[in-house]
Design an enzyme around this catalytic site. Structure first.
Site, short mmCIF file in Angstrom:
data_model
loop_
_atom_site.label_atom_id
_atom_site.label_comp_id
_atom_site.label_asym_id
_atom_site.label_seq_id
_atom_site.Cartn_x
_atom_site.Cartn_y
_atom_site.Cartn_z
N ARG A 118 -14.10 16.39 16.21
CA ARG A 118 -14.39 15.40 15.15
C ARG A 118 -15.23 15.97 14.01
NH1 ARG A 118 -15.35 11.75 19.58
NH2 ARG A 118 -13.44 10.57 19.97
N LYS A 140 -11.74 20.02 -0.29
CA LYS A 140 -10.36 19.58 0.00
C LYS A 140 -9.78 20.55 1.02
CE LYS A 140 -8.78 17.01 -4.03
NZ LYS A 140 -7.83 16.95 -5.16
N GLU A 182 -6.59 28.93 -13.54
CA GLU A 182 -7.58 27.90 -13.18
C GLU A 182 -8.88 28.09 -13.99
OE1 GLU A 182 -7.04 25.24 -11.40
OE2 GLU A 182 -5.20 25.73 -10.30
N LYS A 224 -16.49 22.95 -11.80
CA LYS A 224 -15.94 22.26 -10.61
C LYS A 224 -17.07 21.54 -9.87
CE LYS A 224 -12.76 21.99 -7.04
NZ LYS A 224 -11.54 22.37 -6.44
N GLU A 234 -12.36 11.93 -4.86
CA GLU A 234 -11.34 11.55 -5.85
C GLU A 234 -11.01 10.06 -5.77
OE1 GLU A 234 -8.54 14.84 -6.50
OE2 GLU A 234 -7.05 13.33 -7.02
N ASN A 244 -6.75 18.26 -12.10
CA ASN A 244 -5.30 18.48 -12.01
C ASN A 244 -4.65 18.67 -13.38
OD1 ASN A 244 -4.67 18.19 -9.10
ND2 ASN A 244 -5.78 16.28 -9.42
N HIS A 247 -1.33 20.33 -13.76
CA HIS A 247 -0.75 20.42 -12.42
C HIS A 247 0.44 19.49 -12.20
CE1 HIS A 247 -4.26 22.83 -11.75
NE2 HIS A 247 -3.99 23.03 -10.48
N HIS A 263 1.55 29.58 -8.50
CA HIS A 263 0.79 28.40 -8.90
C HIS A 263 0.23 28.54 -10.32
CE1 HIS A 263 -1.61 24.80 -8.30
NE2 HIS A 263 -2.66 25.47 -8.72
#
Ligand code: GLY
Length: 364
Positions: A118, A140, A182, A224, A234, A244, A247, A263
């Site tokens: 967990r 993320k 980026e 960031k 988010e 994004n 993106h 990417h």
């Protein structure tokens, strides 16, 4: 060594920027008396030894988990194998996972840490430029499924992030450029000083000058950090989602190129598309459009690489974007350097017409 702190109350954590060997004392402190699982992709073998030496000095027990580099490894099966190795070694909730590699490694190890017992702590040591300035920060974590990228995941903040640009010395040029997209994105989004610096330098100079590169990486990470602090999960409709920029268009281009465009290459095209669309909507000036286009081209991005793709299929792919709400495509559009806005596209036909025209033009 430069340090940033991501302020998230009890989940706050440091980002250390500098040679990881010199950060020995703090890495020791995190590993001291703990069972540690070190997860790394096969591309990082040459860089692992000094980091493993640091960990071994203080960890109670060390398990190494290595997997083949590449997106194909980013599956729930790899996560299960990682977790099974920790279980076999009898790791408890006080164990620590360390991700050593590019974005695939960080996202996947972070997800394993998010669900093992967990949730246990993990540390990010990114080795690609893309992971340093984007995926290692912000919590993320995810794996892919056959239906798409990052469809199983969780928000799980790391305990610390160690960014050592020395690891980039052996990074192939195309992979370096992948991360540059980026960094340029961060400049446009909310770091005008970074944008100006990128205008004055070049990829060759950044690769050759550690201080210059660290300055660019620091500013991208700082942008960031500021955004994640305001909107960790988010949940706000217009804060973290701004990361994004480029993106929505870019992911569609990446997918439809059959991933022959990486990417960063796709996001660069996505940023140019977003700026051209914003210009045609009267949101940004021609000066901004041409300035950003020039910057992307200065860093070697081929903005014609998507020409030949089908506008209908790009539009269809954009309809599957995770940011969409109520069946409407949402895109991030620039107004000027440092200001972007989130906009719903009311008329997909108009977007298709825009794509048709954009993909027929040659930008030089
Ligand atoms: N890479 C986008 C984000 O972290 O939100």
């Amino acid at each position: 060594m430069n340090t940033l702190t991501v302020h998230l109350a009890e989940k706050s954590y440091p980002i250390f920027l500098g040679p990881v060997a010199e950060s020995g004392p703090s890495l020791d402190r995190f590993c001291a008396g703990r069972n540690v699982l070190f997860a790394a992709d096969s591309n990082t073998r040459a860089w692992q030894r000094p980091v493993l030496d640091l960990i071994e000095k203080s960890a109670m027990h060390l398990e190494c988990f290595t997997f083949p580099a590449g997106e194909a490894s980013k599956t729930i099966d790899t996560v299960l194998r990682m977790i099974e190795q920790a279980s076999r070694a009898n790791f408890g909730r006080d164990a620590l996972f360390i991700a050593f590699g590019g974005g695939v490694c960080g996202d996947m190890t972070g997800f394993a840490a998010a669900i093992y017992m967990r949730g246990i702590p993990f540390i990010q040591i990114p080795t690609s430029l893309l992971a340093m300035v984007d995926s290692s920060i912000g919590g993320k974590t995810a794996v892919d499924t056959v239906f798409g990228k990052n469809l199983i995941g969780a928000f799980h903040q790391p305990l610390a992030v160690y960014i050592d640009t020395d690891f980039l010395k052996t990074l192939p040029e195309r992979q370096f450029r992948n991360g540059m997209a980026e960094i340029i994105k961060a400049g446009v989004l909310g770091a005008p000083e970074l944008y100006r610096m990128l205008k004055q330098t070049s990829m060759e100079k950044l690769r050759a000058d550690r201080t210059l590169l660290e300055t660019a990486v620091f500013q991208a990470c700082d942008l960031k950090r500021r955004i994640v602090e305001q909107d960790e999960c988010e949940t706000h409709s217009s804060i973290r989602v701004r990361l994004n920029y480029g993106h929505t268009f870019g992911h569609a281009v990446e997918l439809l190129s059959g991933f022959s465009l990486n990417h960063g290459e796709s996001v660069a095209i996505g940023m140019d598309m977003a700026a051209q669309y914003a210009f045609e909507e009267g949101l940004c000036s021609r000066e901004f459009l041409l300035s950003q286009r020039g910057l992307l081209q200065r860093y070697g991005f081929d903005l014609n690489a998507g020409n030949g793709l089908s506008p209908e299929e790009i539009l269809r792919a954009m309809f599957h974007d995770k940011k969409n709400r109520h069946g409407k495509i949402r895109v991030i559009l620039p107004e000027s350097v440092g200001t972007v806005l989130v906009q719903e596209i009311p008329d997909p036909k108009k977007l298709e017409m825009f794509l048709r025209k954009y993909l027929a033009e040659v930008r030089s």
